[in-house]
Motif scaffolding. Structure first.
Motif, PDB file in Angstrom:
ATOM      1  N   LEU A  59      -2.952   4.861  -7.266  1.00 34.80           N
ATOM      2  CA  LEU A  59      -3.226   3.449  -7.000  1.00 34.80           C
ATOM      3  C   LEU A  59      -2.008   2.757  -6.406  1.00 34.80           C
ATOM      4  O   LEU A  59      -2.142   1.865  -5.555  1.00 34.80           O
ATOM      5  CB  LEU A  59      -3.654   2.727  -8.285  1.00 34.80           C
ATOM      6  N   ASP A  60      -0.820   3.148  -6.860  1.00 35.14           N
ATOM      7  CA  ASP A  60       0.388   2.515  -6.339  1.00 35.14           C
ATOM      8  C   ASP A  60       0.555   2.769  -4.844  1.00 35.14           C
ATOM      9  O   ASP A  60       0.848   1.863  -4.069  1.00 35.14           O
ATOM     10  CB  ASP A  60       1.610   3.029  -7.097  1.00 35.14           C
ATOM     11  N   SER A  61       0.352   4.028  -4.433  1.00 38.65           N
ATOM     12  CA  SER A  61       0.476   4.347  -3.003  1.00 38.65           C
ATOM     13  C   SER A  61      -0.666   3.742  -2.202  1.00 38.65           C
ATOM     14  O   SER A  61      -0.507   3.424  -1.025  1.00 38.65           O
ATOM     15  CB  SER A  61       0.514   5.865  -2.807  1.00 38.65           C
ATOM     16  N   LEU A  62      -1.824   3.563  -2.845  1.00 36.43           N
ATOM     17  CA  LEU A  62      -2.961   2.945  -2.172  1.00 36.43           C
ATOM     18  C   LEU A  62      -2.709   1.462  -1.919  1.00 36.43           C
ATOM     19  O   LEU A  62      -3.026   0.935  -0.844  1.00 36.43           O
ATOM     20  CB  LEU A  62      -4.216   3.129  -3.026  1.00 36.43           C
ATOM     21  N   LEU A  63      -2.124   0.773  -2.902  1.00 37.95           N
ATOM     22  CA  LEU A  63      -1.945  -0.668  -2.794  1.00 37.95           C
ATOM     23  C   LEU A  63      -0.809  -1.064  -1.860  1.00 37.95           C
ATOM     24  O   LEU A  63      -0.838  -2.145  -1.270  1.00 37.95           O
ATOM     25  CB  LEU A  63      -1.696  -1.271  -4.174  1.00 37.95           C
ATOM     26  N   GLU A  64       0.162  -0.199  -1.715  1.00 35.04           N
ATOM     27  CA  GLU A  64       1.320  -0.550  -0.872  1.00 35.04           C
ATOM     28  C   GLU A  64       0.929  -0.909   0.557  1.00 35.04           C
ATOM     29  O   GLU A  64       1.304  -1.982   1.055  1.00 35.04           O
ATOM     30  CB  GLU A  64       2.342   0.585  -0.891  1.00 35.04           C
ATOM     31  N   PRO A  65       0.151  -0.067   1.254  1.00 36.63           N
ATOM     32  CA  PRO A  65      -0.243  -0.472   2.612  1.00 36.63           C
ATOM     33  C   PRO A  65      -1.213  -1.644   2.629  1.00 36.63           C
ATOM     34  O   PRO A  65      -1.270  -2.388   3.614  1.00 36.63           O
ATOM     35  CB  PRO A  65      -0.893   0.792   3.187  1.00 36.63           C
ATOM     36  N   LEU A  66      -1.967  -1.842   1.546  1.00 40.73           N
ATOM     37  CA  LEU A  66      -2.900  -2.957   1.530  1.00 40.73           C
ATOM     38  C   LEU A  66      -2.180  -4.297   1.423  1.00 40.73           C
ATOM     39  O   LEU A  66      -2.691  -5.326   1.852  1.00 40.73           O
ATOM     40  CB  LEU A  66      -3.897  -2.796   0.377  1.00 40.73           C
ATOM     41  N   THR A  67      -0.980  -4.292   0.849  1.00 41.90           N
ATOM     42  CA  THR A  67      -0.211  -5.528   0.850  1.00 41.90           C
ATOM     43  C   THR A  67       0.199  -5.909   2.272  1.00 41.90           C
ATOM     44  O   THR A  67       0.309  -7.086   2.614  1.00 41.90           O
ATOM     45  CB  THR A  67       1.048  -5.378  -0.032  1.00 41.90           C
ATOM     46  N   LEU A  68       0.409  -4.903   3.128  1.00 41.77           N
ATOM     47  CA  LEU A  68       0.731  -5.177   4.529  1.00 41.77           C
ATOM     48  C   LEU A  68      -0.469  -5.790   5.248  1.00 41.77           C
ATOM     49  O   LEU A  68      -0.302  -6.593   6.165  1.00 41.77           O
ATOM     50  CB  LEU A  68       1.159  -3.887   5.230  1.00 41.77           C
ATOM     51  N   ARG A  69      -1.665  -5.387   4.806  1.00 38.00           N
ATOM     52  CA  ARG A  69      -2.883  -5.927   5.413  1.00 38.00           C
ATOM     53  C   ARG A  69      -2.946  -7.438   5.235  1.00 38.00           C
ATOM     54  O   ARG A  69      -3.434  -8.168   6.098  1.00 38.00           O
ATOM     55  CB  ARG A  69      -4.109  -5.263   4.768  1.00 38.00           C
ATOM     56  N   ALA A  70      -2.424  -7.923   4.109  1.00 40.13           N
ATOM     57  CA  ALA A  70      -2.419  -9.360   3.859  1.00 40.13           C
ATOM     58  C   ALA A  70      -1.517 -10.097   4.834  1.00 40.13           C
ATOM     59  O   ALA A  70      -1.650 -11.297   5.046  1.00 40.13           O
ATOM     60  CB  ALA A  70      -1.969  -9.645   2.427  1.00 40.13           C
ATOM     61  N   MET A  71      -0.580  -9.364   5.454  1.00 40.28           N
ATOM     62  CA  MET A  71       0.332  -9.977   6.411  1.00 40.28           C
ATOM     63  C   MET A  71      -0.097  -9.710   7.845  1.00 40.28           C
ATOM     64  O   MET A  71       0.692  -9.813   8.778  1.00 40.28           O
ATOM     65  CB  MET A  71       1.750  -9.451   6.169  1.00 40.28           C
ATOM     66  N   GLY A  72      -1.370  -9.274   8.025  1.00 35.00           N
ATOM     67  CA  GLY A  72      -1.895  -9.141   9.368  1.00 35.00           C
ATOM     68  C   GLY A  72      -1.912  -7.748   9.926  1.00 35.00           C
ATOM     69  O   GLY A  72      -2.190  -7.561  11.106  1.00 35.00           O
ATOM     70  N   GLN A  73      -1.599  -6.739   9.102  1.00 35.52           N
ATOM     71  CA  GLN A  73      -1.670  -5.358   9.555  1.00 35.52           C
ATOM     72  C   GLN A  73      -3.126  -4.904   9.522  1.00 35.52           C
ATOM     73  O   GLN A  73      -4.014  -5.595   9.081  1.00 35.52           O
ATOM     74  CB  GLN A  73      -0.797  -4.469   8.666  1.00 35.52           C
ATOM     75  N   GLY A  74      -3.387  -3.680   9.912  1.00 37.51           N
ATOM     76  CA  GLY A  74      -4.756  -3.183   9.981  1.00 37.51           C
ATOM     77  C   GLY A  74      -5.182  -2.469   8.718  1.00 37.51           C
ATOM     78  O   GLY A  74      -4.523  -2.534   7.692  1.00 37.51           O
TER      79      GLY A  74
END
Length: 409
Positions: free
Chosen positions: A384-399
């Motif tokens: 879950l930790d590795s899953l959530l890390e890129p999703l936090t970038l999504r909140a800043m406009g990433q894909g």
């Protein structure tokens, strides 16, 4: 991060499979994030018992729905394009509370456990969303349809088709999808949607499920499960009428304990057969498991990972399972547990463990070691930790970001 966690069964206390997974996810996420839980309760008693979730999250919202109302809403969807499962789990008051939370709180992530409650946030896309399908429910309903007679089979087939269509919509709409096993991932990938899928298996509380007793009753068999759930009802009915008599021909004193909440009449009537006991709900399953020579899991309808298999293995109670019950478990047949699908073959393998203490101990020890290496909650939920890390970038406009992860090989 601030996380809104929505689940279809109130996750506390974690007494059955539908509660165990979301509870442990909430507990894990809360160690690093602020988690708000939203769910439904089916009775005032469930509502009262659920207050204990407060020590594992920042806050929670729960609404009560009567089983009668839930079933009426489900039936109301029968002739529509909407899956009945959505009607069963819809509570307008909860929807209103969730909308209020989304309006007043700045969530960084929404986590939805089970497709039937994704309806509450389907149209909200202001932050990343994870769809934890766990099992692909449509596949389960397809299995139901194959095992029931007309006209019930037709109703189940229609529900399966509607759920399959809905699952495809969810997979496309959400930023990330998670499932419980590689088999469920394969089902989702067969939809041809090219969406990110992460496998997050269920785990076991290894400190809780530890066998502290030396002896066991060589005549005792056990089946664990909620006994108003069709796959469990079908499994014990089949076992009692087709497998247990074969065992009792060689060991007349052989007994089966059916342990689980809410046994329906069909299950209770099995006590008319020699050697069958139905306990209903019990405060603690461990004393019953510790007494058992073998844990039997003869499911003919199954998906995902069976907690009853993992918990029995963790307790050093050897398991004999059907192929459907075994399919989601990362273990070796013949080394960590035994598998068979025929009545004769299943009975033979149960008898081999009942009659041969050294073989029983060998399978039991190997099973526990497998659970320790692959199925601790810590090992399962680190993904879950590795899953959530890129999703936090999504909140800043990433894909979109995602991965396909296996915990243990």
């Amino acid at each position: 991060m601030k996380i809104l966690f929505i689940c279809h069964r109130f996750p506390y206390p974690p007494e059955c499979g539908a509660r165990i997974r979301p509870f442990n996810m909430i507990r894990w996420l809360s160690t690093k994030h602020q988690v708000t839980v939203a769910s439904v309760a089916r009775s005032p008693q469930e509502l009262a018992k659920g207050k204990g979730i407060s020590q594992f999250c920042q806050g929670y919202e729960v609404e009560l729905i009567s089983p009668i109302r839930a079933w009426l809403q489900a039936l109301g969807c029968t002739l529509s394009s909407k899956p009945s499962s959505l009607g069963y789990f819809y509570v307008p008051q909860l929807h209103k509370k969730i909308q209020g939370l989304l309006k007043n709180e700045q969530f960084d992530l929404i986590w939805v456990h089970c497709s039937s409650v994704a309806q509450y946030v389907f149209d909200f896309a202001d932050c990343p969303r994870v769809m934890d399908f766990t099992d692909m429910d449509s596949e389960k309903w397809f299995q139901y349809a194959r095992h029931r007679t007309f006209p019930i089979s037709l109703l189940y087939l229609l529900e399966a088709l509607k759920l399959r269509r809905y699952e495809k919509k969810l997979a496309i709409a959400f930023n990330e999808c998670t499932v419980i096993s590689p088999g469920e991932r394969k089902t989702l990938e067969s939809y041809g949607l090219q969406v990110p899928v992460t496998v997050v298996p269920n785990g076991v509380d290894l400190d809780f499920f530890t066998n502290t007793r030396e002896g066991y009753d060589s005549r005792s068999l056990i089946f664990l499960g909620r006994m108003n759930y069709y796959p469990n009802i079908d499994a014990v009915s089949y076992f009692c009428r087709h497998v247990l008599p074969r065992i009792q021909r060689e060991i007349p004193e052989a007994q089966l304990v059916i342990l689980g909440s809410n046994p329906v009449r069909r299950v209770r009537n099995l006590t008319r057969l020699p050697g069958v006991t139905v306990t209903g709900a019990v405060p603690d399953v461990r004393p019953y498991l510790q007494r058992a020579a073998v844990s039997v899991v003869p499911l003919r309808v199954a998906s995902g990972i069976q907690n009853k298999v993992l918990e029995s293995m963790a307790m050093k109670v050897p398991v004999v399972a059907s192929s459907p019950a075994f399919q989601g478990v990362n273990a070796l047949e013949g080394e960590h547990l035994l598998v068979d699908d025929s009545a004769d073959g299943f009975a033979t393998k149960v008898l081999s463990l009942m009659k041969n203490p050294s073989l029983r101990q060998q399978i039991a020890e190997a099973g526990r070691k497998r659970i320790e290496s692959c199925y601790s909650w810590e090992a399962c939920l680190q993904v879950l930790d590795s899953l959530l890390e890129p999703l936090t970038l999504r909140a800043m406009g990433q894909g979109k970001a995602g991965s396909s992860v296996s915990v243990c090989s």
